[in-house]
Design an enzyme around this catalytic site. Structure first.
Site, PDB file in Angstrom:
ATOM      1  N   ALA A  71      58.495  57.666  91.042  1.00  0.00           N
ATOM      2  CA  ALA A  71      58.320  58.351  89.770  1.00  0.00           C
ATOM      3  C   ALA A  71      59.546  59.240  89.583  1.00  0.00           C
ATOM      4  O   ALA A  71      60.236  59.574  90.554  1.00  0.00           O
ATOM      5  CB  ALA A  71      57.041  59.174  89.805  1.00  0.00           C
ATOM      6  N   GLY A 114      56.332  55.950  93.857  1.00  0.00           N
ATOM      7  CA  GLY A 114      55.772  55.147  92.769  1.00  0.00           C
ATOM      8  C   GLY A 114      56.350  53.739  92.719  1.00  0.00           C
ATOM      9  O   GLY A 114      55.697  52.821  92.209  1.00  0.00           O
ATOM     10  N   GLU A 117      54.326  51.887  95.088  1.00  0.00           N
ATOM     11  CA  GLU A 117      52.984  51.774  94.508  1.00  0.00           C
ATOM     12  C   GLU A 117      52.939  50.744  93.386  1.00  0.00           C
ATOM     13  O   GLU A 117      51.973  50.001  93.257  1.00  0.00           O
ATOM     14  CB  GLU A 117      52.533  53.156  94.021  1.00  0.00           C
ATOM     15  CG  GLU A 117      52.326  54.125  95.188  1.00  0.00           C
ATOM     16  CD  GLU A 117      52.157  55.564  94.737  1.00  0.00           C
ATOM     17  OE1 GLU A 117      53.142  56.137  94.228  1.00  0.00           O
ATOM     18  OE2 GLU A 117      51.052  56.120  94.879  1.00  0.00           O
ATOM     19  N   GLU A 137      56.535  60.995  99.179  1.00  0.00           N
ATOM     20  CA  GLU A 137      56.028  62.115  98.373  1.00  0.00           C
ATOM     21  C   GLU A 137      55.822  63.383  99.176  1.00  0.00           C
ATOM     22  O   GLU A 137      56.046  64.489  98.696  1.00  0.00           O
ATOM     23  CB  GLU A 137      54.700  61.719  97.693  1.00  0.00           C
ATOM     24  CG  GLU A 137      54.839  60.731  96.541  1.00  0.00           C
ATOM     25  CD  GLU A 137      54.751  59.288  96.981  1.00  0.00           C
ATOM     26  OE1 GLU A 137      54.866  59.004  98.191  1.00  0.00           O
ATOM     27  OE2 GLU A 137      54.576  58.427  96.096  1.00  0.00           O
TER      28      GLU A 137
HETATM   29  N1  CAA Z   1      63.635  60.402  90.303  1.00  0.00           N
HETATM   30  C1  CAA Z   1      64.702  60.795  89.570  1.00  0.00           C
HETATM   31  N2  CAA Z   1      65.956  60.486  89.877  1.00  0.00           N
HETATM   32  C2  CAA Z   1      66.171  59.756  90.983  1.00  0.00           C
HETATM   33  C3  CAA Z   1      65.128  59.329  91.808  1.00  0.00           C
HETATM   34  C4  CAA Z   1      63.791  59.671  91.416  1.00  0.00           C
HETATM   35  N3  CAA Z   1      62.726  59.277  92.113  1.00  0.00           N
HETATM   36  N4  CAA Z   1      65.649  58.650  92.849  1.00  0.00           N
HETATM   37  C5  CAA Z   1      66.976  58.648  92.684  1.00  0.00           C
HETATM   38  N5  CAA Z   1      67.296  59.315  91.556  1.00  0.00           N
HETATM   39  C6  CAA Z   1      68.643  59.556  91.013  1.00  0.00           C
HETATM   40  C7  CAA Z   1      69.374  60.600  91.838  1.00  0.00           C
HETATM   41  O1  CAA Z   1      68.977  61.896  91.443  1.00  0.00           O
HETATM   42  C8  CAA Z   1      70.807  60.290  91.484  1.00  0.00           C
HETATM   43  O2  CAA Z   1      71.074  60.814  90.206  1.00  0.00           O
HETATM   44  P1  CAA Z   1      72.461  61.622  89.941  1.00  0.00           P
HETATM   45  O3  CAA Z   1      73.508  60.544  90.085  1.00  0.00           O
HETATM   46  O4  CAA Z   1      72.283  62.124  88.564  1.00  0.00           O
HETATM   47  O5  CAA Z   1      72.539  62.661  91.014  1.00  0.00           O
HETATM   48  C9  CAA Z   1      70.801  58.761  91.358  1.00  0.00           C
HETATM   49  O6  CAA Z   1      69.434  58.393  91.131  1.00  0.00           O
HETATM   50  C10 CAA Z   1      71.286  58.059  92.605  1.00  0.00           C
HETATM   51  O7  CAA Z   1      70.513  58.525  93.704  1.00  0.00           O
HETATM   52  P2  CAA Z   1      71.148  59.115  95.053  1.00  0.00           P
HETATM   53  O8  CAA Z   1      72.472  59.728  94.763  1.00  0.00           O
HETATM   54  O9  CAA Z   1      70.125  59.996  95.677  1.00  0.00           O
HETATM   55  O10 CAA Z   1      71.346  57.763  95.877  1.00  0.00           O
HETATM   56  P3  CAA Z   1      71.422  57.609  97.466  1.00  0.00           P
HETATM   57  O11 CAA Z   1      71.862  56.226  97.712  1.00  0.00           O
HETATM   58  O12 CAA Z   1      72.190  58.741  98.068  1.00  0.00           O
HETATM   59  O13 CAA Z   1      69.897  57.795  97.972  1.00  0.00           O
HETATM   60  C11 CAA Z   1      67.516  57.404  97.897  1.00  0.00           C
HETATM   61  C12 CAA Z   1      68.935  56.835  97.634  1.00  0.00           C
HETATM   62  C13 CAA Z   1      67.296  57.586  99.383  1.00  0.00           C
HETATM   63  C14 CAA Z   1      66.521  56.369  97.359  1.00  0.00           C
HETATM   64  C15 CAA Z   1      67.359  58.754  97.173  1.00  0.00           C
HETATM   65  O14 CAA Z   1      67.773  58.596  95.833  1.00  0.00           O
HETATM   66  C16 CAA Z   1      65.963  59.288  97.164  1.00  0.00           C
HETATM   67  O15 CAA Z   1      65.482  59.794  98.159  1.00  0.00           O
HETATM   68  N6  CAA Z   1      65.249  59.219  96.000  1.00  0.00           N
HETATM   69  C17 CAA Z   1      63.955  59.788  95.811  1.00  0.00           C
HETATM   70  C18 CAA Z   1      62.870  58.961  96.502  1.00  0.00           C
HETATM   71  C19 CAA Z   1      61.532  59.637  96.338  1.00  0.00           C
HETATM   72  O16 CAA Z   1      61.291  60.702  96.836  1.00  0.00           O
HETATM   73  N7  CAA Z   1      60.586  58.979  95.622  1.00  0.00           N
HETATM   74  C20 CAA Z   1      59.265  59.478  95.390  1.00  0.00           C
HETATM   75  C21 CAA Z   1      59.198  60.110  94.035  1.00  0.00           C
HETATM   76  S1  CAA Z   1      57.669  60.978  93.771  1.00  0.00           S
HETATM   77  C22 CAA Z   1      56.564  59.790  93.333  1.00  0.00           C
HETATM   78  O17 CAA Z   1      56.871  58.645  93.236  1.00  0.00           O
HETATM   79  C23 CAA Z   1      55.169  60.279  93.050  1.00  0.00           C
HETATM   80  C24 CAA Z   1      54.135  59.186  92.987  1.00  0.00           C
HETATM   81  O18 CAA Z   1      53.419  58.908  93.912  1.00  0.00           O
HETATM   82  C25 CAA Z   1      53.957  58.442  91.782  1.00  0.00           C
END
Ligand code: CAA
Length: 263
Positions: A71, A114, A117, A137
């Site tokens: 998400a 998400g 999911e 999460e």
């Molecule tokens: N939401 C918003 N933006 C996201 C995102 C997310 N879930 N995941 C990645 N992005 C964005 C980053 O912020 C970044 O944007 P900017 O260039 O503007 O900084 C861009 O995508 C590229 O990401 P990274 O620079 O972080 O890429 P990376 O290769 O260094 O890392 C990754 C990759 C490990 C997947 C890392 O992006 C990450 O940890 N993402 C979040 C994963 C996460 O925590 N997901 C769970 C979300 S909560 C949820 O889903 C709730 C639910 O149950 C429904």
């Protein structure tokens, strides 16, 4: 029409009955913001109800890094409890449960939170060998909110689900196959061909019979054995009301390919 004014997804329906829906925000690793949710849900409902040429739907992510990295954290960061509650935050995804046509997740990269999911909401989960799965999460101070605690537990059992959900650690595609989260992992370059192959094979069968089979398997996830067996038997019997049952069995007896009319 289908493509309407979508801006966060791409859709395409082939003449082989296979629809491909691509989440298209690669710059945000296909994070599932509310726009993506609305568009995926409305495209799937349209393909399901109003597009007989689409018989199977493949969901994938644009680019080679992510299926969906979860998400959209930036969109959720400042949400209050009242807003989450009053707007039923993320609840729209549940609408996908009413889709009767098979959904195939072609997981081409990160399937986190998400994203994992959403992949688990699909009926078949095919992974690229470069895919990674996880429910991170917990490290954001929340818990999975699109069914992860329920579907992951059903898919892989309590202990593995607990480990993934409580640690937030990611697992590889190979590991996902081993524990039953994904049905198969294939080389990244072959993922879409392989997904289309599976989809095409399904699309050759009778649409209502495919829908019945899907519904019965889902009942196995949702209800107890007695209820499920009763449900299956009734759906099995109801196949005999279809011309396609007569055609399928006649074709076998006459040693020819069946010509299903989807009725
Ligand atoms: N939401 C918003 N933006 C996201 C995102 C997310 N879930 N995941 C990645 N992005 C964005 C980053 O912020 C970044 O944007 P900017 O260039 O503007 O900084 C861009 O995508 C590229 O990401 P990274 O620079 O972080 O890429 P990376 O290769 O260094 O890392 C990754 C990759 C490990 C997947 C890392 O992006 C990450 O940890 N993402 C979040 C994963 C996460 O925590 N997901 C769970 C979300 S909560 C949820 O889903 C709730 C639910 O149950 C429904």
């Amino acid at each position: 029409s289908l493509q309407q004014s979508f801006t966060s997804i791409e859709t395409e329906v082939g003449d082989d009955g296979v629809a491909v829906l691509t989440i298209d925000r690669p710059q945000a690793l296909n994070a599932l913001n509310s726009k993506v949710m609305q568009e995926v849900v409305s495209a799937c409902l349209f393909l399901d109800r109003n597009h007989p040429a689409a018989r199977v739907i493949i969901i994938t992510g644009a680019g080679d890094k992510a299926f969906a990295a979860g998400a959209d954290i930036k969109e959720m960061a400042a949400v209050s409890y009242a807003e989450a509650y009053n707007t039923s935050l993320l609840n729209g995804w549940e609408t996908l449960r009413s889709v009767r046509k098979p959904l195939i997740a072609a997981v081409n990269g990160y399937a986190l939170g998400g994203g994992c999911e959403l992949a688990m909401m699909c009926d078949i989960l095919l992974a690229s060998d470069k895919a990674q799965f996880g429910q991170p999460e917990i490290s954001l101070g929340v818990i999975p909110g699109m069914g992860g605690t329920q579907r992951l537990t059903r898919a892989v059992g309590k202990s593995r689900a607990m480990e993934m959900i409580l640690t937030g650690a990611r697992i590889s595609a190979q590991e996902a196959v081993k524990i039953g989260l994904a049905s198969r992992a294939v080389p990244a370059a072959e993922l879409m061909d392989e997904a289309r192959k599976v989809a095409k094979r399904i699309a050759e069968h009778s649409t209502p019979v495919v829908a019945k089979a899907k519904e019965c398997v889902l009942v196995a996830q949702e209800q107890g054995l007695n209820e499920g067996l009763r449900f299956e038997k009734r759906e099995f019997w109801s196949c005999f009301a279809l011309d396609d049952q007569k055609e399928g069995m006649a074709a076998f007896v006459q040693k020819r390919k069946p010509d299903f009319k989807n009725k």
